[in-house]
Write an enzyme that holds these catalytic residues in place. Sequence first.
Site, PDB file in Angstrom:
ATOM      1  N   GLY A 286      -3.623   4.971   4.607  1.00 37.75           N
ATOM      2  CA  GLY A 286      -3.986   4.937   3.188  1.00 37.75           C
ATOM      3  C   GLY A 286      -2.787   5.214   2.301  1.00 37.75           C
TER       4      GLY A 286
ATOM      5  N   GLY B  13     -10.660  -1.223   3.638  1.00 37.02           N
ATOM      6  CA  GLY B  13      -9.188  -1.272   3.647  1.00 37.02           C
ATOM      7  C   GLY B  13      -8.552  -0.490   4.786  1.00 37.02           C
TER       8      GLY B  13
ATOM      9  N   THR C  75       0.834  -1.209   0.000  1.00 35.16           N
ATOM     10  CA  THR C  75       0.000   0.000   0.000  1.00 35.16           C
ATOM     11  C   THR C  75       0.867   1.257   0.000  1.00 35.16           C
ATOM     12  OG1 THR C  75      -1.613  -1.225   1.281  1.00 35.16           O
ATOM     13  CG2 THR C  75      -1.872   1.152   1.261  1.00 35.16           C
TER      14      THR C  75
ATOM     15  N   LYS D  80       1.988   3.812  18.325  1.00 34.72           N
ATOM     16  CA  LYS D  80       2.034   5.235  17.958  1.00 34.72           C
ATOM     17  C   LYS D  80       2.145   6.100  19.222  1.00 34.72           C
ATOM     18  CE  LYS D  80      -0.609   4.259  13.781  1.00 34.72           C
ATOM     19  NZ  LYS D  80      -1.969   4.038  13.257  1.00 34.72           N
TER      20      LYS D  80
HETATM   21  P1  NAP Z   1       1.882  -4.045   2.782  1.00 35.88           P
HETATM   22  O1  NAP Z   1       0.807  -3.525   1.902  1.00 35.88           O
HETATM   23  O2  NAP Z   1       1.688  -5.345   3.464  1.00 35.88           O
HETATM   24  O3  NAP Z   1       3.225  -4.109   1.911  1.00 35.88           O
HETATM   25  C1  NAP Z   1       4.408  -4.660   2.360  1.00 35.88           C
HETATM   26  C2  NAP Z   1       5.390  -4.738   1.197  1.00 35.88           C
HETATM   27  O4  NAP Z   1       6.655  -5.151   1.715  1.00 35.88           O
HETATM   28  C3  NAP Z   1       5.014  -5.732   0.102  1.00 35.88           C
HETATM   29  O5  NAP Z   1       5.321  -5.202  -1.154  1.00 35.88           O
HETATM   30  C4  NAP Z   1       5.925  -6.952   0.386  1.00 35.88           C
HETATM   31  O6  NAP Z   1       6.338  -7.629  -0.785  1.00 35.88           O
HETATM   32  C5  NAP Z   1       7.131  -6.279   0.983  1.00 35.88           C
HETATM   33  N1  NAP Z   1       7.832  -7.156   1.920  1.00 35.88           N
HETATM   34  C6  NAP Z   1       7.363  -7.609   3.117  1.00 35.88           C
HETATM   35  N2  NAP Z   1       8.289  -8.390   3.708  1.00 35.88           N
HETATM   36  C7  NAP Z   1       9.333  -8.426   2.878  1.00 35.88           C
HETATM   37  C8  NAP Z   1      10.599  -9.070   2.898  1.00 35.88           C
HETATM   38  N3  NAP Z   1      10.942  -9.839   3.922  1.00 35.88           N
HETATM   39  N4  NAP Z   1      11.440  -8.870   1.875  1.00 35.88           N
HETATM   40  C9  NAP Z   1      11.078  -8.090   0.827  1.00 35.88           C
HETATM   41  N5  NAP Z   1       9.917  -7.454   0.735  1.00 35.88           N
HETATM   42  C10 NAP Z   1       9.045  -7.621   1.738  1.00 35.88           C
HETATM   43  O7  NAP Z   1       2.217  -2.984   3.932  1.00 35.88           O
HETATM   44  P2  NAP Z   1       1.832  -1.422   3.978  1.00 35.88           P
HETATM   45  O8  NAP Z   1       0.424  -1.266   4.406  1.00 35.88           O
HETATM   46  O9  NAP Z   1       2.290  -0.767   2.733  1.00 35.88           O
HETATM   47  O10 NAP Z   1       2.723  -0.938   5.227  1.00 35.88           O
HETATM   48  C11 NAP Z   1       4.104  -0.750   5.107  1.00 35.88           C
HETATM   49  C12 NAP Z   1       4.627  -0.057   6.364  1.00 35.88           C
HETATM   50  O11 NAP Z   1       4.019   1.219   6.496  1.00 35.88           O
HETATM   51  C13 NAP Z   1       4.341  -0.791   7.672  1.00 35.88           C
HETATM   52  O12 NAP Z   1       5.415  -0.589   8.553  1.00 35.88           O
HETATM   53  C14 NAP Z   1       3.099  -0.084   8.191  1.00 35.88           C
HETATM   54  O13 NAP Z   1       2.958  -0.178   9.605  1.00 35.88           O
HETATM   55  C15 NAP Z   1       3.394   1.328   7.783  1.00 35.88           C
HETATM   56  N6  NAP Z   1       2.211   2.190   7.643  1.00 35.88           N
HETATM   57  C16 NAP Z   1       1.190   1.793   6.852  1.00 35.88           C
HETATM   58  C17 NAP Z   1       0.096   2.621   6.686  1.00 35.88           C
HETATM   59  C18 NAP Z   1      -1.035   2.234   5.788  1.00 35.88           C
HETATM   60  O14 NAP Z   1      -1.984   3.018   5.639  1.00 35.88           O
HETATM   61  N7  NAP Z   1      -1.004   1.078   5.135  1.00 35.88           N
HETATM   62  C19 NAP Z   1       0.052   3.863   7.358  1.00 35.88           C
HETATM   63  C20 NAP Z   1       1.141   4.248   8.153  1.00 35.88           C
HETATM   64  C21 NAP Z   1       2.217   3.386   8.284  1.00 35.88           C
HETATM   65  P3  NAP Z   1       5.321  -8.427  -1.754  1.00 35.88           P
HETATM   66  O15 NAP Z   1       4.545  -7.341  -2.452  1.00 35.88           O
HETATM   67  O16 NAP Z   1       6.179  -9.188  -2.663  1.00 35.88           O
HETATM   68  O17 NAP Z   1       4.472  -9.246  -0.834  1.00 35.88           O
HETATM   69  N1  HSE Z   2      -4.762   0.039  10.532  1.00 37.08           N
HETATM   70  C1  HSE Z   2      -4.211   1.330  10.807  1.00 37.08           C
HETATM   71  C2  HSE Z   2      -5.371   2.260  11.183  1.00 37.08           C
HETATM   72  C3  HSE Z   2      -3.457   1.810   9.580  1.00 37.08           C
HETATM   73  O1  HSE Z   2      -6.532   1.821  11.163  1.00 37.08           O
HETATM   74  O2  HSE Z   2      -5.144   3.407  11.552  1.00 37.08           O
HETATM   75  C4  HSE Z   2      -2.429   2.877   9.841  1.00 37.08           C
HETATM   76  O3  HSE Z   2      -1.527   2.587  10.827  1.00 37.08           O
END
Ligand code: NAP
Ligand code: HSE
Length: 427
Positions: free
Chosen positions: A303, A188, A15, A206
């Site tokens: 997001g 999502g 994401t 956080k």
């Molecule tokens: P995600 O959608 O699960 O994506 C993770 C990505 O990392 C995928 O592309 C995966 O590869 C890759 N990956 C995971 N383990 C790996 C490994 N061992 N080696 C190589 N690649 C690896 O996660 P996300 O939601 O983008 O979140 C990423 C980070 O941002 C997290 O720390 C999360 O807490 C933080 N965050 C997320 C949000 C949010 O809104 N989603 C908001 C704030 C912070 P594949 O594609 O090949 O599976």
């Molecule tokens: N699942 C988390 C939330 C995403 O609902 O705020 C961002 O950390």
Amino acid sequence: MESKKIKAALLGLGTVGTGVYKLVHKRADVMVDTIGAELEISKILVRDINKKREGVDESLLTDDWKEILADDEIQIVIEVMGGIEPAKTRILEALHAGKHVVTANKDLLAEYGGELLDAAAENNCDLLFEAAVAGGIPIIRPLKQCLAGNEITEIMGIVNGTTNYILTKMFEENMSFEEALAKATELGYAEADPTADVEGLDAGRKAAIMSSIAFHSRVRFHDVYIEGITKITSEDIAYAKEFDCVIKMLGVAHNTDKGIEVGVYPMLLNKEHPLASVRDSFNAVFVHGDAVDDAMFYGRGAGELPTASAVMGDIIDVARNLKYGCSGRISCTCYKEIPVKNFDDVKNKFFLRLQVKNEPGVLAQTAKVFGDHKVSIQRVVQKHVEEKAAELVISTELVKEYHLKDALRELKEMDSISEISSIIRVY
Ligand code: NAP
Ligand code: HSE
């Protein structure tokens, strides 16, 4: 004249990684004006190299970290894989190789932030993490820079979008917890396994990060008292409405004379409080400083693009520091060692719902147990009176957590009390 190029590697293309990739391309035409150089994502590390990735140059994909580490042209590593390992080892290796790091990884920072920031300082590197708390909302940089002239005594916020969405739907549309969670997952907001959201763990991470920065003293995830929202019922919501309150899951931290108090839990919050109007999946962080007074930061806490916005801001900061040769300018700001208080010693007000026998003397017995344990009652309402049973709704004054626990333990043993249905803190 050929312009300079700053090369960066993305670790993760989920994401957030996809959002960062898109935003780097969207802003490509203004980069020379913004940072004095072109910005290029030159490699992308993923787990599954064969997965179809719409709109991404596949020649950039790799599953070999060493290829990125050994590439001296890559100056910035953007870690958006998540989890503790291998993210931690990769960030440390990148820093030791002199690469600057931008990360959104709250799980990692809430446990190992000190170690990672020390490694960044040793290597004169930037380690920036604006996206780790409240996604797109600027809060880390405001705390470290714009509010640096304050002594901050309180920081609290709605820092989990999923739980805020669920509580909003329960409050405004009378949805059940299960229905609202299913909707949050469909949209999502929730993690694949929503336990971290609904049990308060995500918000706890956080809260640890933001209180470390606000109070200049390291607070780790395990220091944070955590309670999720799974026990909140429609009856609690109805009482909140009756009392002119909303129920919000808050991360609350105070810096007191006796130490830091930090916890995440659902709270009854008066409708007039600025955080009460934060609805749906929005996040907000409320800060009190001795000079600024009250300040509130509001926006999208998660997001693809909102989170990428924060990551991109960090990348631009790293690039500007590179341009002026001042990398590592603001590293760890935890220069104090303030103890974190045992949560049992923290004082809170409570809202309690007790199912009792409808008999003479029950109210007096209940009040006596509270009194014996130094719990001062603010108000009692008796509702849902049937022939043999009644519901007592009690609000307390500020009371130490352990005094309330002791009182409730004794009440649970009494024959006249069949159930303690709700224990919710009141702001
Ligand atoms: P995600 O959608 O699960 O994506 C993770 C990505 O990392 C995928 O592309 C995966 O590869 C890759 N990956 C995971 N383990 C790996 C490994 N061992 N080696 C190589 N690649 C690896 O996660 P996300 O939601 O983008 O979140 C990423 C980070 O941002 C997290 O720390 C999360 O807490 C933080 N965050 C997320 C949000 C949010 O809104 N989603 C908001 C704030 C912070 P594949 O594609 O090949 O599976
Ligand atoms: N699942 C988390 C939330 C995403 O609902 O705020 C961002 O950390």
